[in-house]
Scaffold this active site. Structure first.
Site, PDB file in Angstrom:
ATOM      1  N   ASP A 294       0.779  -1.234   0.000  1.00 55.35           N
ATOM      2  CA  ASP A 294       0.000   0.000   0.000  1.00 55.35           C
ATOM      3  C   ASP A 294       0.816   1.293   0.000  1.00 55.35           C
ATOM      4  O   ASP A 294       0.756   2.091  -0.927  1.00 55.35           O
ATOM      5  CB  ASP A 294      -0.979  -0.006   1.181  1.00 55.35           C
ATOM      6  CG  ASP A 294      -0.329  -0.401   2.508  1.00 55.35           C
ATOM      7  OD1 ASP A 294       0.880  -0.648   2.544  1.00 55.35           O
ATOM      8  OD2 ASP A 294      -1.049  -0.444   3.526  1.00 55.35           O
ATOM      9  N   GLU A 406      -7.736   4.245   7.889  1.00 50.66           N
ATOM     10  CA  GLU A 406      -7.605   4.483   6.454  1.00 50.66           C
ATOM     11  C   GLU A 406      -8.910   4.932   5.798  1.00 50.66           C
ATOM     12  O   GLU A 406      -8.898   5.785   4.891  1.00 50.66           O
ATOM     13  CB  GLU A 406      -7.080   3.221   5.764  1.00 50.66           C
ATOM     14  CG  GLU A 406      -5.604   2.951   5.964  1.00 50.66           C
ATOM     15  CD  GLU A 406      -5.305   2.367   7.335  1.00 50.66           C
ATOM     16  OE1 GLU A 406      -4.117   2.352   7.726  1.00 50.66           O
ATOM     17  OE2 GLU A 406      -6.249   1.921   8.024  1.00 50.66           O
ATOM     18  N   THR A 492       2.225   8.567   5.721  1.00 45.44           N
ATOM     19  CA  THR A 492       1.280   7.452   5.820  1.00 45.44           C
ATOM     20  C   THR A 492       0.744   7.294   7.229  1.00 45.44           C
ATOM     21  O   THR A 492      -0.298   6.672   7.436  1.00 45.44           O
ATOM     22  CB  THR A 492       1.942   6.142   5.349  1.00 45.44           C
ATOM     23  OG1 THR A 492       0.941   5.147   5.141  1.00 45.44           O
ATOM     24  CG2 THR A 492       2.958   5.644   6.368  1.00 45.44           C
TER      25      THR A 492
END
Length: 934
Positions: A294, A406, A492
């Site tokens: 990812d 997420e 992230t």
């Protein structure tokens, strides 16, 4: 097109793309240009309601952060069910999950810039002082390089970025002199030895004190790492170099990215999940946008934004074109094989891919972002949270949910890009579900099973670092944040790095001239922020029109498990490979295909059919690979039959003050007594039986009369305990494990079996709790005396009389999880002949118990204990239709002798299990065969 300094557009040959650009050197996302487009499609949310929801997010953060500081600090994380800190080495090991813990007050560091975003500047100043005073980075602990980079190094750099911003404003942090940056630099140097490989890819773990490959280090022997682990370093390492002027960090991160790029599969432009850090060979050759890959894609695009290097954008565009060509099957994102990208590698999706719609927004590709996000939202509405993995027909594959952020991240970016108030309502749902199902007295607890609503004693640091940040920004207006968020880029882990770093300490080449890139047609792309009427057509209901067909994709439709074979793969005239779900043992054509794939068919005397594959006997390497895939699919179908026979876990919910149903414990069922899945739940106060083991007539029947009796495991059969408490007038029973420290987090859950006699006389419900879960109830009794619990098949809504809340409970998905590692050069699988349906059920091995145990037990869903998602194979329905698994569950048991320590376990052994055991012995041979012949 401009050169160094950014401004280059996002070219791609994939249709339905919107023109977009980011000027990395000067400004942030062009997303804000579209925030006022939507005037219809959903009722606009008033500023008052947005402020109310924003304040609710602040209160939730205070609840989580305050309990961490009160009950856990300076430990790395809070254990919200037991109200204490998680200290590595003092709790049972959770495997790789614990590699994030380094005895460096992880949650505090990860929360630093969140405090500033939420306008808690005084708390931020206090937190920075605590970090500088208390945190030690020189601990003898083996940690994950990836997790330490994104959480600790990123947290220190995010904290430093906002500390200098506050100092410039002149009110707070006037004493600050780059102390967080110096700690970040110290940590950066501690991570550098991990890069001491011939490839430049880092080792996955490092000892903070002793580094790599020293006897004291206890690490450095690993050979593999995930693509995301090696490819998610550039933002933090480059920022550290730009802040300090020490270029070595950015150089090492760039070298790792360069190596991954060179090792991509050239025909598909995809990368695998796992790579050998020494040879560069792909260990796992499946490719997707979820776990293991990812953030590699995320960092290619964001490295361009932050550093202004066109090479990163070119790489991202190349990969993105491949993703949209092979992996994207709107609204699904399914893993494929990098060498055969037209074939799916599995039939389930993991929760980590929920970040991808947000990345597509950053790319400017809005339509598929809306589609995938809506599909995920429909799954959430069914289960209240996004399961850790779910199948293509939207059943639960892995039932856990560790409060991942997420989906909230993608919701925020979609709202920023569209201004559609629909996404505010999505955010409101997230807030309600967190408060209703995850909130506990000491924080927020992860969901152990979204089907039952049971909790896990963990609150990961990323929950504070990301979830509250995105939710607050979703409802905040620009004036609600004390700085301009558009001047920063999110890592992230949602840490903030300033975009002005793109023009600071530039000592590295902006262009990698040694790499070759795929030429993409970018003629349709402008190099400026788009006109919103181009990005979003004139129809104000554009996004709604995309979402509408997906509204019923989960609840009212029953899609077949998707195993895709693209037509374009077979334009040459070749037939598509035989799928396991289509195989018929009586079809001569199918038998011929099996022979070509190196698969032999043997009819057994008992009516079953056995399949054996030898890749060397296949007609070609391609046929051998098809045969391998066919065998894996057949195993998955057999595994599905096994899972459908396992009883799902039950729930013990504490409903009395001060818990009010917030604490839900995972419990094992019994094969006797009242079946909670078919009858109404049992509610009552708890009382300990005397004797505590419940193996004789109770001496305190008045204490347990009309209550739920607590009994300790051991010394007699489960059924005997049940009869004794039932005779004393108990309305239910909870057996607590006598193995101190046992937990459903680390031990496989099982169901209590009978004593080999008729148990119809037992009419009360019986549940089993491991020691850790049981101690929560026992501690509550000691503190509050009167403790009331609810025994049920799934958690119920919290008591409306206590908290005035009435909301529907989560839907219970009875599909269990599956976990099997399969690899062999000689593969066998036993099937039931289609003409013998009466023999179609397969029985799985019960979990083995310690010989010292003396209660009967049979295993239940042991795969739920597997903490490594990469070791699980996909689940698929045998007929592709939705089925009510509850009607197919069959009881299994293993009988346990009363006093014989050398107990022998009666098991229904099935051929598939013995075959799997044989396969595990041949893993090395399989890998050699695969390398030599495939």
């Amino acid at each position: 097109m401009s050169e160094a300094g950014g401004g280059r557009g996002f070219g791609s040959s994939v249709p339905q793309r919107a023109p977009w650009s980011l000027v990395a050197a000067t400004a942030a996302f062009c997303l804000v240009s579209a925030t006022s487009v939507w005037t219809a499609g959903a009722s606009p949310m008033s500023r008052e309601e947005k402020q109310k929801l924003g304040n609710q997010v602040l209160e939730m953060f205070d609840h989580a952060y305050g309990n961490y500081m009160e009950h856990a600090y300076p430990a790395d994380e809070l254990m919200p069910l037991t109200c204490r800190g998680r200290v590595r080495g003092q709790e049972p090991s959770r495997g790789d999950v614990d590699d994030a813990l380094g005895k460096f007050s992880l949650t505090l560091i990860d929360s630093l810039d969140t405090l500033v975003v939420l306008n808690k500047t005084k708390e931020f100043e206090d937190a920075v002082r605590k970090v500088l005073r208390d945190v030690n980075l020189d601990n003898d602990v083996v940690v994950s390089v990836f997790e330490t980079n994104i959480r600790v190094l990123g947290g220190l750099l995010g904290g430093h970025s906002l500390a200098i911003m506050l100092k410039e404003k002149g009110e707070y942090m006037q004493w600050y002199s780059d102390e967080l940056l110096q700690m970040a630099k110290q940590l950066g140097y501690k991570l550098l030895p991990a890069f001491n490989t011939t490839s430049g890819l880092p080792y996955p773990r490092i000892n903070l004190k002793f580094g790599i490959r020293k006897p004291e280090a206890r690490t450095g022997t690993e050979t593999d790492t995930c693509t995301a682990c090696a490819g998610t370093l550039i933002l933090e390492f480059a920022a550290l170099s730009r802040f300090t002027g020490a270029t070595i960090f950015e150089e090492y991160a760039r070298k790792a990215l360069d190596f991954l790029w060179e090792k991509r599969q050239r025909s598909s432009n995809l990368v695998g999940v796992t790579i050998n850090i020494h040879t560069g060979d792909w260990v796992r050759k499946d490719s997707g946008v979820g776990a293991g890959i990812d953030s590699y894609y995320e960092y290619l695009l964001k490295a361009y934004v932050l550093l202004g290097d066109d090479s990163f954008l070119e790489r991202f565009n190349t990969h993105y074109d491949a993703i949209m060509r092979y992996i994207s099957q709107p609204p699904l994102l399914l893993d494929v094989h990098i060498h055969k990208p037209m074939l799916n590698a599995r039939t389930w999706m993991d929760a980590l891919l929920a970040f991808f719609p947000g990345l597509q927004v950053l790319k400017g590709d809005i339509r598929p972002a809306i589609e995938t996000h809506e599909m995920l939202y429909q799954v959430i509405k069914k289960h209240n949270f996004l399961p850790e993995a779910f199948t293509t027909d939207f059943r639960v594959h892995w039932a856990q949910h560790p409060l991942r952020p997420e989906f909230a991240e993608s919701t925020y970016f979609l709202y920023k890009a569209t201004g559609d108030p629909y996404y505010l309502e999505v955010g409101k749902t997230l807030i309600e579900n967190l408060n209703k199902y995850a909130r506990v007295p000491c924080g927020f607890a992860a969901m152990k099973d979204v089907r039952t609503g049971s909790h896990e004693d963990r609150m990961d640091s990323f929950f504070l670092a990301e979830m509250f940040k995105y939710l607050y920004l979703l409802f905040a207006d620009k004036e609600d944040v004390i700085f301009d968020i558009e001047d920063y880029i999110f890592t992230t882990e949602a840490h903030l790095l300033p975009l002005w770093l793109s023009t600071t300490n530039q000592r590295l080449s902006k262009k990698n001239t040694t790499s070759e890139y795929t030429e993409l047609d970018d003629s349709n792309f402008d190099w400026t922020c788009p006109n919103t009427q181009i990005l979003f057509p004139n129809d104000p209901l554009y996004a709604q029109s995309i979402r509408e067909p997906l509204k019923n994709v989960v609840d009212k439709s029953c899609p077949r498990g998707i195993i895709r074979v693209r037509e374009e793969s077979f334009r040459s005239g070749a037939k598509p490979p035989l799928r396991a779900r289509d195989f018929m043992a009586t079809n001569p054509e199918h038998l011929e295909i099996l022979k070509k794939m190196g698969v032999s068919l043997i009819h057994l005397k008992d009516g079953r059919v056995q399949l054996v594959q030898h890749a060397i006997q296949a007609a070609s390497p391609i046929d051998a690979e098809d045969g391998l895939r066919f065998m894996q699919e057949m195993i998955e179908l057999s595994s599905q039959q096994q899972k459908e026979q396992q009883l799902p876990p039950r729930a013990v919910q504490i409903v009395s003050h001060p818990f009010f149903g917030r604490v839900v414990l995972t419990a094992g069922p019994a094969q006797f007594g009242l079946d909670l899945s078919k009858h109404k739940e049992t509610r009552g106060f708890v009382a300990s039986s005397k004797p505590y083991n419940g193996c004789s007539e109770l001496t305190n029947p008045e204490a347990v009369m009309g209550k739920i009796a607590l009994i300790q495991r051991g010394q007699c059969m489960f059924a005997e305990k049940a009869r004794n408490i039932q005779n004393a007038g108990a309305i239910g029973g909870i057996v607590i494990d006598d193995n101190e420290g046992s937990s459903s987090d680390t031990a496989p859950l099982f169901q209590m079996a009978g004593d080999g006699k008729d148990t119809d006389d037992i009419t009360i419900p019986m549940l089993f709790l491991f020691s850790k879960e049981g101690s929560i109830i026992l501690d509550a009794i000691r503190e509050y005396e009167e403790v009331e619990v609810l025994l049920s098949d799934k958690a119920k809504d919290r008591d409306p009389e206590m908290e005035n809340e009435e909301q529907p409970s989560s839907e219970n998905d009875s599909q269990n999880q599956s976990a099997e590692q399969i690899a062999s050069s000689s593969q066998e699988v036993d099937l039931v002949d289609q003409e013998s349906p009466e023999e179609s059920s397969l029985n799985s091995h019960p979990e083995s118990l310690s010989p010292a145990d003396t209660d009967n037990a049979a295993s239940i869903s042991p795969s739920e204990q597997n903490s490594n998602p990469t070791e699980n194979h996909e689940t698929t329905s045998l007929d592709g239709e939705c089925t009510d698994l509850d009607n197919q569950l069959q009881e299994q048991s293993e009988t346990e002798e009363d006093s014989n320590p050398n107990v022998s376990w009666g098991k229904k052994v099935q051929p598939i299990d013995s075959i799997l055991a044989d396969w595990n012995e041949d893993i090395e041979a399989f890998e050699m065969m695969e390398k030599d012949e495939l």
